[in-house]
Design a protein around this motif. Structure first.
Motif, PDB file in Angstrom:
ATOM      1  N   SER A 296      -8.494  -4.127   3.182  1.00 58.37           N
ATOM      2  CA  SER A 296      -8.254  -5.424   2.559  1.00 58.37           C
ATOM      3  C   SER A 296      -7.036  -5.321   1.662  1.00 58.37           C
ATOM      4  O   SER A 296      -6.500  -4.248   1.424  1.00 58.37           O
ATOM      5  CB  SER A 296      -9.474  -5.862   1.742  1.00 58.37           C
ATOM      6  N   GLY A 297      -6.595  -6.432   1.142  1.00 61.13           N
ATOM      7  CA  GLY A 297      -5.433  -6.445   0.268  1.00 61.13           C
ATOM      8  C   GLY A 297      -4.230  -7.028   0.970  1.00 61.13           C
ATOM      9  O   GLY A 297      -4.298  -7.442   2.131  1.00 61.13           O
ATOM     10  N   LYS A 298      -3.098  -7.062   0.256  1.00 60.06           N
ATOM     11  CA  LYS A 298      -1.874  -7.619   0.811  1.00 60.06           C
ATOM     12  C   LYS A 298      -0.804  -6.538   0.923  1.00 60.06           C
ATOM     13  O   LYS A 298      -0.716  -5.665   0.077  1.00 60.06           O
ATOM     14  CB  LYS A 298      -1.384  -8.774  -0.059  1.00 60.06           C
ATOM     15  N   TYR A 299       0.026  -6.651   1.953  1.00 57.83           N
ATOM     16  CA  TYR A 299       1.055  -5.665   2.199  1.00 57.83           C
ATOM     17  C   TYR A 299       2.409  -6.357   2.267  1.00 57.83           C
ATOM     18  O   TYR A 299       2.558  -7.387   2.931  1.00 57.83           O
ATOM     19  CB  TYR A 299       0.751  -4.882   3.483  1.00 57.83           C
ATOM     20  N   TYR A 300       3.367  -5.790   1.555  1.00 53.82           N
ATOM     21  CA  TYR A 300       4.653  -6.446   1.393  1.00 53.82           C
ATOM     22  C   TYR A 300       5.648  -6.007   2.450  1.00 53.82           C
ATOM     23  O   TYR A 300       5.835  -4.816   2.703  1.00 53.82           O
ATOM     24  CB  TYR A 300       5.209  -6.166   0.005  1.00 53.82           C
ATOM     25  N   ALA A 301       6.326  -7.000   3.019  1.00 56.16           N
ATOM     26  CA  ALA A 301       7.317  -6.740   4.045  1.00 56.16           C
ATOM     27  C   ALA A 301       8.670  -6.410   3.423  1.00 56.16           C
ATOM     28  O   ALA A 301       8.894  -6.608   2.231  1.00 56.16           O
ATOM     29  CB  ALA A 301       7.436  -7.945   4.967  1.00 56.16           C
ATOM     30  N   ALA A 328       8.406  -3.425 -12.161  1.00 51.37           N
ATOM     31  CA  ALA A 328       8.587  -4.041 -10.848  1.00 51.37           C
ATOM     32  C   ALA A 328       8.298  -3.049  -9.727  1.00 51.37           C
ATOM     33  O   ALA A 328       7.581  -3.360  -8.763  1.00 51.37           O
ATOM     34  CB  ALA A 328      10.004  -4.587 -10.724  1.00 51.37           C
ATOM     35  N   VAL A 329       8.861  -1.855  -9.827  1.00 47.35           N
ATOM     36  CA  VAL A 329       8.686  -0.853  -8.782  1.00 47.35           C
ATOM     37  C   VAL A 329       7.228  -0.443  -8.654  1.00 47.35           C
ATOM     38  O   VAL A 329       6.671  -0.358  -7.541  1.00 47.35           O
ATOM     39  CB  VAL A 329       9.579   0.375  -9.064  1.00 47.35           C
ATOM     40  N   LYS A 330       6.567  -0.208  -9.787  1.00 54.67           N
ATOM     41  CA  LYS A 330       5.170   0.220  -9.732  1.00 54.67           C
ATOM     42  C   LYS A 330       4.257  -0.890  -9.227  1.00 54.67           C
ATOM     43  O   LYS A 330       3.143  -0.634  -8.775  1.00 54.67           O
ATOM     44  CB  LYS A 330       4.706   0.702 -11.110  1.00 54.67           C
ATOM     45  N   SER A 331       4.718  -2.135  -9.297  1.00 56.39           N
ATOM     46  CA  SER A 331       3.920  -3.267  -8.822  1.00 56.39           C
ATOM     47  C   SER A 331       3.864  -3.343  -7.302  1.00 56.39           C
ATOM     48  O   SER A 331       2.953  -3.970  -6.749  1.00 56.39           O
ATOM     49  CB  SER A 331       4.482  -4.588  -9.367  1.00 56.39           C
ATOM     50  N   ILE A 332       4.829  -2.715  -6.616  1.00 52.44           N
ATOM     51  CA  ILE A 332       4.908  -2.914  -5.161  1.00 52.44           C
ATOM     52  C   ILE A 332       4.776  -1.635  -4.318  1.00 52.44           C
ATOM     53  O   ILE A 332       4.465  -1.712  -3.137  1.00 52.44           O
ATOM     54  CB  ILE A 332       6.222  -3.646  -4.781  1.00 52.44           C
ATOM     55  N   ILE A 333       5.011  -0.457  -4.908  1.00 56.65           N
ATOM     56  CA  ILE A 333       5.132   0.736  -4.059  1.00 56.65           C
ATOM     57  C   ILE A 333       3.846   1.137  -3.341  1.00 56.65           C
ATOM     58  O   ILE A 333       3.898   1.787  -2.290  1.00 56.65           O
ATOM     59  CB  ILE A 333       5.671   1.950  -4.850  1.00 56.65           C
ATOM     60  N   TYR A 334       2.695   0.755  -3.857  1.00 57.92           N
ATOM     61  CA  TYR A 334       1.444   1.168  -3.219  1.00 57.92           C
ATOM     62  C   TYR A 334       0.954   0.154  -2.187  1.00 57.92           C
ATOM     63  O   TYR A 334      -0.075   0.355  -1.555  1.00 57.92           O
ATOM     64  CB  TYR A 334       0.363   1.401  -4.265  1.00 57.92           C
ATOM     65  N   GLN A 335       1.698  -0.949  -2.029  1.00 59.96           N
ATOM     66  CA  GLN A 335       1.263  -1.982  -1.087  1.00 59.96           C
ATOM     67  C   GLN A 335       2.369  -2.356  -0.102  1.00 59.96           C
ATOM     68  O   GLN A 335       2.384  -3.460   0.429  1.00 59.96           O
ATOM     69  CB  GLN A 335       0.802  -3.222  -1.856  1.00 59.96           C
ATOM     70  N   LEU A 336       3.274  -1.440   0.139  1.00 62.55           N
ATOM     71  CA  LEU A 336       4.338  -1.699   1.090  1.00 62.55           C
ATOM     72  C   LEU A 336       3.844  -1.559   2.522  1.00 62.55           C
ATOM     73  O   LEU A 336       3.083  -0.644   2.845  1.00 62.55           O
ATOM     74  CB  LEU A 336       5.499  -0.726   0.863  1.00 62.55           C
ATOM     75  N   HIS A 337       4.300  -2.455   3.366  1.00 58.73           N
ATOM     76  CA  HIS A 337       4.046  -2.290   4.792  1.00 58.73           C
ATOM     77  C   HIS A 337       4.805  -1.054   5.261  1.00 58.73           C
ATOM     78  O   HIS A 337       5.897  -0.754   4.764  1.00 58.73           O
ATOM     79  CB  HIS A 337       4.509  -3.528   5.556  1.00 58.73           C
ATOM     80  N   GLU A 338       4.253  -0.333   6.209  1.00 54.86           N
ATOM     81  CA  GLU A 338       4.880   0.925   6.643  1.00 54.86           C
ATOM     82  C   GLU A 338       6.318   0.723   7.123  1.00 54.86           C
ATOM     83  O   GLU A 338       7.160   1.609   6.991  1.00 54.86           O
ATOM     84  CB  GLU A 338       4.042   1.571   7.747  1.00 54.86           C
TER      85      GLU A 338
END
Length: 514
Positions: A296-301, A328-338
């Motif tokens: 579950s969760g959201k993944y950023y493109a 900003a960086v810590k907000s997105i690095i764990y939810q990046l799309h591969e």
């Protein structure tokens, strides 16, 4: 929290600067092998009258200005920790202070002090609770709190001004409150001004004083909270806000501390709880795509994440009071799309050359990328060289850590600049590459053996070389380092090796389980 937990926490988990969710030092450094049984043997060694110096570690802040963190010499540090723990029954009032948000307490990982970012929901909940019906908010902090602490004030805070001043002569030197003062001074050349920034022992020392200030302030019925040395008070009137500042300043001055005028403000309510830059960043977060079960969760493109980071870079140039880029960086690095990992890693590496505080955040991305880490050798060496030129300990240490981790060659020019920086932690990281003994050992052997303070500033690398049988002697404090070596204590321990002391602690903990 009992003395046993406190002792182990201060020795094994809160000695070096923070290495958890907001890491300062690379994770190869650890004091987990400095167990209480080893510390007990060390504590029987007497201290030098002139005190000790410490390893300095320059940690880069959001504005690229460095603050000096400290890695104290283990002998005076152990003595200070023993003094705190031995008299914890007289000091544990600091753990019961309702005004302090950061105080010694039990944590799952063994630490006694955790200084991570506060969850926004908790911050909002507290602001609503304290601010309900109030018309003004006061914000202020203490000017250079840890460097300004007057060690004699520890006696004043624990037993009172009059008693402390009447019992400060040589014949009272063995009194516990005077011992606390003395052991604190030993970490910094027997100086009375300032305590080390880094080890949690200093948080305990600051709380000893500030908890007494809180006790006096609470008797005046002010509604406020304190985050280390940062105060927020909610008031009914503007006059009450002024009285709060006056009373707080008066009390702090009795302990030789002062308020920071530049960071003092009275704000009319209602007002935002979060800083403007945090709100702006939050409104520009990538939308993301929902992942199907079982995850579950959201993944950023890739595209939306790049736009978000672009916005953060622009916002960073306007906001002068916060870690915009790191947040900003810590907000997105764990939810990046591969598919986005590669380009985002490249983007952050470019930013990290200019902002060293971002370098620890690339750890997750380097593990996630499908690209061979060898492709980043040039960028990492460039980051290393830039930070060596600017004498930034963290930028050097983290860049070398990644180069070592992926067995990448460290450039000759980078090595040269690191050695010219004379930075103990960075030079230790060079040594850990396993390929640069011919550079590191001669540097250590050329240090002035008649200057004990200079040798103290390099105790970490000198001990590691001694531990690995690369040099025959550390220096005058050979006795303490022999105890550490015989016990198998390394400050860059093999993750797969436990000392006898560590095993004994595990067995002891197992026996106490119901």
């Amino acid at each position: 929290m009992d003395k046993t937990y406190l002792l182990e926490g201060l020795l094994r988990w809160n000695y070096f600067p923070n290495q958890k969710s907001t890491p300062e030092l690379p994770p190869v450094f650890s004091t987990r092998q400095l167990t209480p049984d080893v510390a007990e043997k060390i504590s029987k060694i007497g201290l030098r009258l002139e005190g000790y110096d410490q390893v300095e570690y320059l940690s880069t802040r959001y504005n690229n200005v460095c603050r000096v963190l400290s890695i104290p010499h283990p002998l005076p540090y152990v003595h200070l920790v023993q003094a705190i723990c031995e008299h914890w029954d007289k000091l544990k009032y600091i753990s019961e202070n309702e005004h302090s948000l950061i105080k010694p307490s039990v944590h799952p990982d063994g630490r006694i002090v955790v200084m991570d970012y506060e969850v926004s929901s908790k911050k909002m909940e507290r602001a609503l609770k304290f601010g309900f019906g109030k018309k003004f908010k006061v914000h202020t902090d203490i000017t250079n709190c840890f460097p300004s602490i007057y060690t004699h004030a520890l006696s004043w805070a624990t037993v009172g001004f009059k008693y402390a001043k009447n019992h400060k002569s040589l014949k009272y030197s063995a009194e516990w409150f005077n011992q606390l003062d003395e052991k604190s001074r030993m970490l910094k050349r027997n100086e009375t001004q300032g305590v080390a920034i880094g080890p949690a022992s200093s948080n305990v020392l600051s709380e000893i004083i500030l908890a007494q200030v809180d006790k006096e302030m609470s008797s005046k019925n002010y509604s406020y909270i304190r985050y280390i040395d940062d105060y927020t008070c909610y008031c009914d009137t503007f006059e009450e806000a002024q009285f709060f500042l006056r009373d707080l300043n008066d009390l702090l001055r009795t302990y030789k501390l002062t308020l920071n005028i530049k960071k003092t403000e009275i704000i009319e309510l209602p007002a935002p709880v979060e800083a403007d830059w945090i709100v702006e960043l939050s409104t520009r977060m990538p939308v993301g795509t929902s992942h199907q079960p079982p995850k579950s969760g959201k993944y950023y493109a890739e595209v939306e994440t790049l736009r978000f980071l672009d916005f953060a870079v622009r916002l960073n140039s306007k906001a002068s009071d916060g870690s915009v880029l790191k947040f900003a960086v810590k907000s997105i690095i764990y939810q990046l799309h591969e598919d986005a990992v590669q380009v985002i890693l490249d983007y952050i590496l470019n930013l990290a050359r200019h902002y060293p505080l971002l370098i620890p955040t690339i750890d997750q991305l380097l593990l996630s990328t499908s690209k061979d880490p060898a492709n980043y050798k040039t960028q990492l060496n460039s980051i290393l060289h830039e930070n060596a030129l600017n004498r930034r300990s963290d930028g050097m240490a983290w860049a070398i850590y990644y180069l070592n981790r992926f067995n990448l060659e460290i450039g000759d020019e980078s090595i040269k600049e690191v050695m010219l920086s004379k930075d103990c932690v960075a030079i230790t990281c060079l040594y850990l590459s396993g390929k640069l003994d011919h550079v590191v050992i001669p540097f250590v052997e050329k240090l002035d053996t008649t200057d004990l303070f200079e040798l103290d500033q390099y105790w970490l690398i000198r001990y590691q070389l001694y531990f690995d049988d690369k040099i025959k002697e550390v220096y005058q404090d050979k006795e303490i380092f022999d105890i550490l070596k015989v016990a198998g204590v390394s400050f860059v321990p093999d993750p797969n090796v436990q000392t006898a002391g560590e095993v004994a602690l595990v067995v002891s903990d197992f026996k106490t389980v119901p």
